[in-house]
Design a protein around this motif. Structure first.
Motif, short mmCIF file in Angstrom:
data_model
loop_
_atom_site.label_atom_id
_atom_site.label_comp_id
_atom_site.label_asym_id
_atom_site.label_seq_id
_atom_site.Cartn_x
_atom_site.Cartn_y
_atom_site.Cartn_z
N ALA A 1 -2.97 -7.94 -0.68
CA ALA A 1 -3.43 -6.47 -1.23
C ALA A 1 -4.42 -5.68 -0.21
CB ALA A 1 -4.05 -6.63 -2.66
N SER A 2 -4.38 -4.32 -0.37
CA SER A 2 -5.51 -3.74 0.60
C SER A 2 -5.69 -2.40 0.03
CB SER A 2 -4.60 -3.47 1.91
OG SER A 2 -5.68 -2.65 2.76
N ALA A 3 -6.87 -2.15 -0.68
CA ALA A 3 -7.18 -0.98 -1.18
C ALA A 3 -7.50 0.17 0.10
CB ALA A 3 -8.79 -1.30 -1.89
N THR A 4 -7.90 -0.60 1.08
CA THR A 4 -8.30 0.60 2.12
C THR A 4 -6.78 1.34 2.66
OG1 THR A 4 -10.03 -0.77 2.94
CG2 THR A 4 -9.08 0.86 4.44
N ALA A 5 -5.66 0.56 2.78
CA ALA A 5 -4.39 1.00 3.37
C ALA A 5 -4.06 1.80 2.11
CB ALA A 5 -3.66 -0.17 3.60
N THR A 6 -4.24 1.53 0.75
CA THR A 6 -3.60 2.31 -0.28
C THR A 6 -4.41 3.55 -0.22
OG1 THR A 6 -3.17 0.40 -1.75
CG2 THR A 6 -3.36 2.47 -2.65
N LEU A 7 -5.75 3.76 -0.08
CA LEU A 7 -6.62 4.88 0.12
C LEU A 7 -6.03 5.71 1.09
CD1 LEU A 7 -8.81 6.38 -0.97
CD2 LEU A 7 -10.31 5.30 0.47
N LEU A 8 -5.71 5.25 2.30
CA LEU A 8 -5.49 6.10 3.62
C LEU A 8 -3.93 6.49 3.32
CD1 LEU A 8 -6.67 3.85 6.37
CD2 LEU A 8 -7.48 5.88 5.29
N PHE A 9 -3.11 5.90 2.92
CA PHE A 9 -1.64 6.34 2.61
C PHE A 9 -1.70 7.37 1.62
CE2 PHE A 9 -0.04 2.52 4.42
CZ PHE A 9 0.63 3.04 5.61
N ARG A 10 -2.58 7.13 0.36
CA ARG A 10 -2.72 8.07 -0.75
C ARG A 10 -3.24 9.54 -0.09
NH1 ARG A 10 -7.13 10.21 -3.57
NH2 ARG A 10 -6.50 11.28 -5.49
N GLN A 11 -4.20 9.62 0.93
CA GLN A 11 -4.84 10.68 1.30
C GLN A 11 -3.75 11.47 2.19
OE1 GLN A 11 -7.36 10.57 -0.70
NE2 GLN A 11 -8.31 12.02 0.74
N PHE A 12 -2.79 10.71 3.17
CA PHE A 12 -1.81 11.27 3.82
C PHE A 12 -0.57 11.98 2.96
CE2 PHE A 12 2.26 10.65 5.67
CZ PHE A 12 2.11 11.79 6.57
N SER B 1 0.68 -1.23 -0.02
CA SER B 1 -0.05 -0.03 -0.10
C SER B 1 0.91 1.28 -0.07
CB SER B 1 -1.02 0.05 1.16
OG SER B 1 -1.82 -1.13 1.24
N LEU B 2 1.90 1.35 0.86
CA LEU B 2 2.85 2.62 0.76
C LEU B 2 3.35 2.61 -0.72
CD1 LEU B 2 5.02 2.18 3.89
CD2 LEU B 2 3.56 3.85 3.44
N LEU B 3 3.70 1.75 -1.29
CA LEU B 3 4.43 1.72 -2.81
C LEU B 3 3.28 2.30 -3.65
CD1 LEU B 3 7.01 -1.27 -2.59
CD2 LEU B 3 7.51 1.21 -2.73
N SER B 4 2.30 1.54 -3.63
CA SER B 4 1.21 2.00 -4.53
C SER B 4 0.65 3.36 -4.25
CB SER B 4 -0.11 0.88 -4.29
OG SER B 4 0.16 -0.20 -4.36
N ALA B 5 0.55 3.72 -3.05
CA ALA B 5 0.14 5.16 -2.83
C ALA B 5 1.28 6.06 -3.39
CB ALA B 5 0.02 5.53 -1.26
N PHE B 6 2.52 6.02 -2.92
CA PHE B 6 3.61 6.69 -3.61
C PHE B 6 3.64 6.81 -4.97
CE2 PHE B 6 8.44 6.56 -4.69
CZ PHE B 6 8.66 7.80 -4.18
N ALA B 7 3.47 5.48 -5.77
CA ALA B 7 3.64 5.68 -7.19
C ALA B 7 2.19 6.63 -7.78
CB ALA B 7 3.42 4.33 -7.67
N ILE B 8 1.10 6.38 -7.16
CA ILE B 8 0.00 7.30 -7.72
C ILE B 8 0.06 8.79 -7.23
CG2 ILE B 8 -2.52 7.59 -7.06
CD1 ILE B 8 -2.79 4.40 -6.73
N VAL B 9 0.73 9.23 -6.24
CA VAL B 9 0.55 10.63 -5.89
C VAL B 9 1.98 11.24 -6.17
CG1 VAL B 9 0.86 11.93 -3.84
CG2 VAL B 9 -0.62 10.22 -3.43
N PHE B 10 3.03 10.73 -6.32
CA PHE B 10 4.37 11.30 -6.75
C PHE B 10 4.73 11.12 -8.20
CE2 PHE B 10 4.22 11.20 -2.24
CZ PHE B 10 4.45 12.72 -1.70
N PHE B 11 4.03 10.38 -8.91
CA PHE B 11 4.49 9.89 -10.24
C PHE B 11 3.42 10.47 -11.28
CE2 PHE B 11 7.45 7.39 -7.76
CZ PHE B 11 8.39 7.42 -8.47
N ARG B 12 3.80 10.61 -12.49
CA ARG B 12 2.99 10.94 -13.47
C ARG B 12 2.93 9.86 -14.53
NH1 ARG B 12 1.49 13.25 -9.72
NH2 ARG B 12 1.17 15.35 -9.21
N PHE B 13 1.96 9.21 -14.70
CA PHE B 13 1.94 8.25 -15.77
C PHE B 13 0.65 8.04 -16.31
CE2 PHE B 13 1.75 6.05 -11.92
CZ PHE B 13 0.56 5.28 -12.01
#
Length: 282
Positions: free
Chosen positions: A155-166, A96-108
């Motif tokens: 896999a955890s969509a909830t944790a990904t969402l929470l890390f993305r929001q942070f 979830s940390l890596l997924s949120a990191f990619a979604i927030v800080f990378f443009r693809f």
């Protein structure tokens, strides 16, 4: 005003004490039963004081094995469940940390599409995907393995969402300053984002550890060997339809031992857990 406040505090404390007693009494009663002989348990009412079989019951459960689950001792069941719970909690947090990191800080391309695809999985219950997931585990030869217990639940969509929001609250100036200092993406992730996320990680770890510890349906499907059972599955197998065939003293011992690790995790990490839930200033 002071007297009224004092009376309110006393009333609030009495309510809290009453609530604790209501919640704790079944656990205490289970502990009392775990120190009695099976004959005492089958002859109600059960005493409210501990019996003299503590050492024998706990020793037999931990090291002697339980007949109804193939002679497997509770120590093995605790180890299996601990491995599964830790693997699920740490795996979910890492992915979830890596997924949120990619979604927030990378443009693809299709970045937000992939995020919403992750988010949509929240609406899919485990039962919908459990048969194809089981088929994959069979094809990969992961039945009766720790990998089979852990990987499908990582896999955890909830944790990904929470890390993305942070991560979205991280000031752009901080990202730019790290870039000017020569920090690459992974250095920024390792040295800045993870330390800032430690309270969120701690809160999620407690929740996800308990989620993994209490799993029933998936371990029931993916384990055939009694030595790979989790403690929740073993508790169900130990109970027979006939009271006389059930080793109730060992069932109570197993129930008490099943409670201890989650309670320890919550107690030891309660400060981080509360901070991770309520802290808003980052």
């Amino acid at each position: 005003m002071i007297e009224r406040d004092r009376g309110g505090r006393i009333f609030a404390h009495l309510l809290l004490i009453l609530g604790v007693l209501i919640v704790a009494f079944p656990i205490y009663y289970t502990f009392i039963a775990s120190t009695q002989t099976i004959q005492t348990i089958l002859r109600p009412p059960l005493p409210l004081t501990p019996g003299g079989e503590f050492a024998e019951n706990y020793g037999q459960a931990l090291f002697g094995g339980v007949g109804r689950i193939g002679g497997v001792d509770v120590g093995t069941l605790l180890f299996n469940t601990s491995v599964m719970a830790l693997g699920i909690a740490l795996g979910k947090i890492a992915i979830s940390l890596l997924s949120a990191f990619a979604i927030v800080f990378f443009r693809f391309p299709f970045r937000m599409f992939f995020f919403w695809m992750i988010f949509v999985t929240l609406m899919l219950p485990v039962e919908v995907r459990i048969l194809p997931t089981y088929k994959v585990m069979v094809d990969l030869g992961l039945i009766d393995t720790y990998a089979g217990l852990i990987l499908p639940l990582v896999a955890s969509a909830t944790a990904t969402l929470l890390f993305r929001q942070f991560f979205m609250t991280i000031p752009p100036e901080l990202v730019e300053a790290a870039r000017i200092d020569g920090a690459g993406p992974m250095k920024f992730f390792r040295d800045i984002l993870i330390p800032l996320s430690r309270t969120n990680i701690a809160a999620l770890f407690v929740i996800l550890f308990i989620y993994g510890w209490t799993q029933y349906l998936w371990p029931l499907l993916v384990t055939n060997d009694n030595r790979m059972n989790t403690i929740v599955i073993a508790l169900k197998k130990m109970v027979s339809f006939a009271d006389a065939d059930t080793p109730w003293n060992l069932v109570m011992v197993t129930a008490i031992l099943a409670i201890v690790p989650p309670v320890l995790v919550v107690v030891l990490m309660q400060r981080w857990f509360v901070r991770g839930l309520v802290e808003s200033e980052k």
